[in-house]
Scaffold this motif. Structure first.
Motif, PDB file in Angstrom:
ATOM      1  N   GLY A  52      49.485  39.110  36.408  1.00  0.00           N
ATOM      2  CA  GLY A  52      49.885  39.692  37.680  1.00  0.00           C
ATOM      3  C   GLY A  52      49.048  39.169  38.828  1.00  0.00           C
ATOM      4  N   VAL A  53      49.249  39.769  39.989  1.00  0.00           N
ATOM      5  CA  VAL A  53      48.554  39.402  41.220  1.00  0.00           C
ATOM      6  C   VAL A  53      47.921  40.654  41.797  1.00  0.00           C
ATOM      7  N   TYR A  54      46.681  40.548  42.298  1.00  0.00           N
ATOM      8  CA  TYR A  54      45.974  41.702  42.833  1.00  0.00           C
ATOM      9  C   TYR A  54      45.575  41.444  44.284  1.00  0.00           C
TER      10      TYR A  54
ATOM     11  N   THR B  29      50.149  43.898  41.100  1.00  0.00           N
ATOM     12  CA  THR B  29      51.570  43.821  40.780  1.00  0.00           C
ATOM     13  C   THR B  29      51.726  43.024  39.498  1.00  0.00           C
ATOM     14  N   VAL B  30      52.360  43.610  38.512  1.00  0.00           N
ATOM     15  CA  VAL B  30      52.581  42.951  37.227  1.00  0.00           C
ATOM     16  C   VAL B  30      53.805  42.042  37.339  1.00  0.00           C
ATOM     17  N   VAL B  31      53.716  40.845  36.758  1.00  0.00           N
ATOM     18  CA  VAL B  31      54.830  39.888  36.759  1.00  0.00           C
ATOM     19  C   VAL B  31      55.094  39.458  35.321  1.00  0.00           C
TER      20      VAL B  31
ATOM     21  N   SER C 145      53.141  34.680  38.509  1.00  0.00           N
ATOM     22  CA  SER C 145      51.942  35.118  39.230  1.00  0.00           C
ATOM     23  C   SER C 145      51.470  34.024  40.190  1.00  0.00           C
ATOM     24  N   LEU C 146      51.622  32.766  39.771  1.00  0.00           N
ATOM     25  CA  LEU C 146      51.267  31.646  40.631  1.00  0.00           C
ATOM     26  C   LEU C 146      52.118  31.643  41.895  1.00  0.00           C
TER      27      LEU C 146
END
Length: 654
Positions: A19-21, A70-72, A78-79
């Motif tokens: 994910g991305v934070y 956010t979970v992907v 995520s990239l």
């Protein structure tokens, strides 16, 4: 200071998915965006005890007031999301990019009815195709002048084209043969578009089919005795060859690649980007990056590639990307680039051959760009004034430090210890006032700093008492006598002393100031690992912003003191090496040079056997034995008379 952050997520709350934070401050502004294959594992690194964090990371997490994620589904997702959020929020703690300079581009306005070729620095023309950047604007004009001889496309402005189409009279460039667009009435809109497509195809890859086609047509016209047409084709062929020669062939002709050379320090990085198409360098650009957080070389490459190719068209993504070090998620990046290009993309490191040589060249250019970037900020008057003002405010000084002295210690494994003093006045170096200190005996760097400053500060008292004592100088340096009534330059007091090092070095310097009675002089130290500023008696360092002019000034002082100390230490070591060997009986200057050239140093020579020394031409067994005994500190053998030979005592040991 608290050891934990109030907004730290509860145990088990953060998922282990990719994910991305985002870190946000109290006002909701996004401070930092990052991606992770395992969110829980990555975020746990930020919430470790504060004293264990990197200084710049600690500043980011203490500035933040919340973190969200956010979970992907996949790492590639995520990239993509990370790139989109960085573009959207422009977080201050992510790396910041700025062009080292504004380069000119060649643009073809494919969105127009009749596309034109032009020189521009604007990268936002709708529907335009860009080539470059070019290092010089005249190089773009030269290329266009050569290309329109082969591919006669429009060069006139939009207003000239509109007026010519309305009046039926060609534009001025069309009248003199410099514009081949429809306004010249030589071609139709459709025919002109086909010529434009050929122009773009040639510039994209230096397509050799155009050269072969022109050569065949020229030979056919000559065989048919149509010499005028053959001459026209010959001139077009010469123009194509001139364009190809302007971009040297650096890799095989079938290679399309982008190559990145990177030079970095703790706070900044310079990126040199070579665009290679058809084996030739088609464009070169330089970018400066400000690093707020401490990131590895691989992570830096990751973010550079995201920036370069995030908004790139499919045709601008090459088959191969050459970098100095692979990013940690190279496979994910390759998938991301493949989705943008529509075909496979390889990210590789240039290890050998022509690619490695080209990477070395790009890295050298990046190093020079980084040096220009750092020195440019300290050479500008406004920047210097701001730097001195910022430094005054950060250190709590009553006035700006117009005279700053910086000290560094250099040694070789504890031997040949020397100190250096460099002087900056009004933010500029005063090399005529640099000084070197020879240190005979010392226990460590802090003791050396204390000795150097004690000796330096003594000259302030001598000057106040009317003495014209000369400063400490390196062995063998000339001492320039001054008039008795004239105040020696060495006696001018600085407003600020800087030492290279952290708290221990600063404490040693503060002790020297107290003992000499000059506590009115401000003092600080700069620790290289984190680039933090240490003040006497402070438990925590002062962190100057990475874009601060004051930080660049302090860094330049530290680097200059380091350079000056090493230069003097090397000169002294060279004199010591020659003095040791010159004491060997029967060893002249030419043989000393030959020994040093062959073995490289006295240490290597001291470890050599007699047999190894004899291998050198001009050195016999007896002389080799003498050299070996002298360097090992062994007594010379008896000469057969029962008495020891008359050898000076100081020559018996190395």
């Amino acid at each position: 200071m608290a050891t934990q952050l109030a907004y730290k997520p509860r145990p088990g709350e953060v998922p282990t998915d990719p994910g991305v934070y985002r870190f946000r401050d109290a006002q909701g502004r996004v401070l930092y965006v990052g991606k992770a294959k395992n969110l829980r594992q990555r975020l746990s690194n930020y919430f470790a005890p504060l004293h264990t964090l990197h200084e710049r990371t600690r500043r980011m997490v203490t500035t933040a007031a919340s973190v969200e994620w956010t979970v992907v589904p996949t790492d590639v997702d995520s990239l993509q999301l990370e790139y989109q959020w960085i573009k959207e929020f422009d977080p201050p703690f992510n790396v910041r990019y700025r062009d080292d300079k504004s380069y000119p581009f060649m643009a073809i306005t494919l969105g127009d009815e009749a596309p034109r070729v032009m020189v521009t620095r604007n990268r936002r023309i709708p529907g335009a195709k860009y080539f470059g950047p070019y290092p010089k604007i005249w190089a773009v004009h030269d290329t266009i002048d050569l290309m329109i001889k082969v591919f006669p496309i429009r060069t006139c402005s939009d207003s000239s084209y509109k007026r010519a189409m309305q009046t039926g009279r060609p534009c001025f460039p069309g009248q003199i043969g410099k514009c081949g667009g429809p306004c010249s009435h030589r071609v139709t809109i459709e025919e002109h578009r086909a010529i434009v497509n050929d122009f773009v195809a040639f510039m994209n890859g230096g397509d050799e089919r155009f050269t072969r086609d022109l050569t065949a047509r020229m030979k056919a016209a000559a065989a048919a005795m149509d010499y005028e047409q053959a001459a026209v084709l010959r001139d077009k062929l010469a123009s194509i060859e001139a364009v190809l020669n302007k971009s040297a062939l650096v890799l095989p002709e079938d290679v399309d690649a982008d190559l990145f050379g990177i030079a970095e320090d703790e706070l900044s990085a310079a990126v040199q980007h070579f665009v290679i198409r058809g084996g030739r360098v088609r464009g070169v650009s330089s970018t400066i990056i400000d690093k707020e957080l401490d990131i590895s070389g691989g992570d830096l490459v990751d973010q550079i590639l995201q920036r370069v190719y995030g908004d790139a068209a499919a045709a601008d993504v090459p088959r191969r990307v050459l970098v100095p070090v692979l990013p940690p998620d190279a496979d994910d990046l390759e998938q991301w680039l493949r989705a943008r290009r529509g075909r496979a993309v390889e990210i590789a490191v240039a290890h050998r051959g022509q690619r490695a040589e080209l990477l070395r060249n790009a890295t050298l250019n990046a190093q020079q760009a980084l040096l220009r970037h750092k020195t440019r900020r300290t050479s500008d008057y406004a920047a210097r004034t701001q730097a001195l003002g910022d430094l005054q405010e950060a250190l709590g000084m009553d006035e700006a430090p117009l005279r700053i002295e910086c000290y560094d210690i250099s040694h070789l494994q504890g031997t040949n210890v020397v100190g250096s003093m460099v002087v900056f006045e009004d933010g500029l170096p005063r090399k005529d006032q640099y000084r070197s200190f020879s240190i005979a005996e010392t226990t460590d760097d802090t003791d050396s700093i204390h000795q150097v400053l004690t000796r330096r500060l003594a000259h302030l008292d001598r000057a106040d008492e009317g003495e014209a004592a000369a400063p400490d100088v390196a062995d063998g340096d000339a001492v320039v006598e001054t008039e008795p009534k004239r105040r020696p330059r060495f006696a001018y007091p600085p407003q600020l002393l800087i030492v290279d090092g952290g708290r221990p070095q600063v404490e040693a310097a503060a002790r020297a100031l107290r003992e000499s009675g000059h506590e009115e002089i401000a003092l600080c130290g700069i620790a290289k690992r984190l680039e933090e500023i240490w003040l006497p008696d402070d438990d925590f360092p002062v962190i100057l912003p990475r874009t601060s002019e004051a930080l660049y000034l302090v860094q330049r002082l530290r680097d200059e003191a380091h350079r000056f100390a090493i230069s003097h230490q090397r000169r002294r070591r060279k004199r010591d090496i020659r003095s040791v060997l010159s004491e060997v009986p029967g060893l002249g200057e030419s043989r000393i040079k030959a020994l040093l050239r062959h073995f490289g140093s006295v240490s290597a020579l001291r470890g050599a056997t007699v047999e190894q020394i004899v291998e050198l031409p001009g050195i016999g067994p007896k002389l080799a034995e003498t050299i070996h005994r002298h360097l090992q500190g062994e007594p010379a053998p008896s000469d057969g008379t029962g008495e020891e030979p008359d050898i000076p005592a100081e020559a018996s040991t190395a």
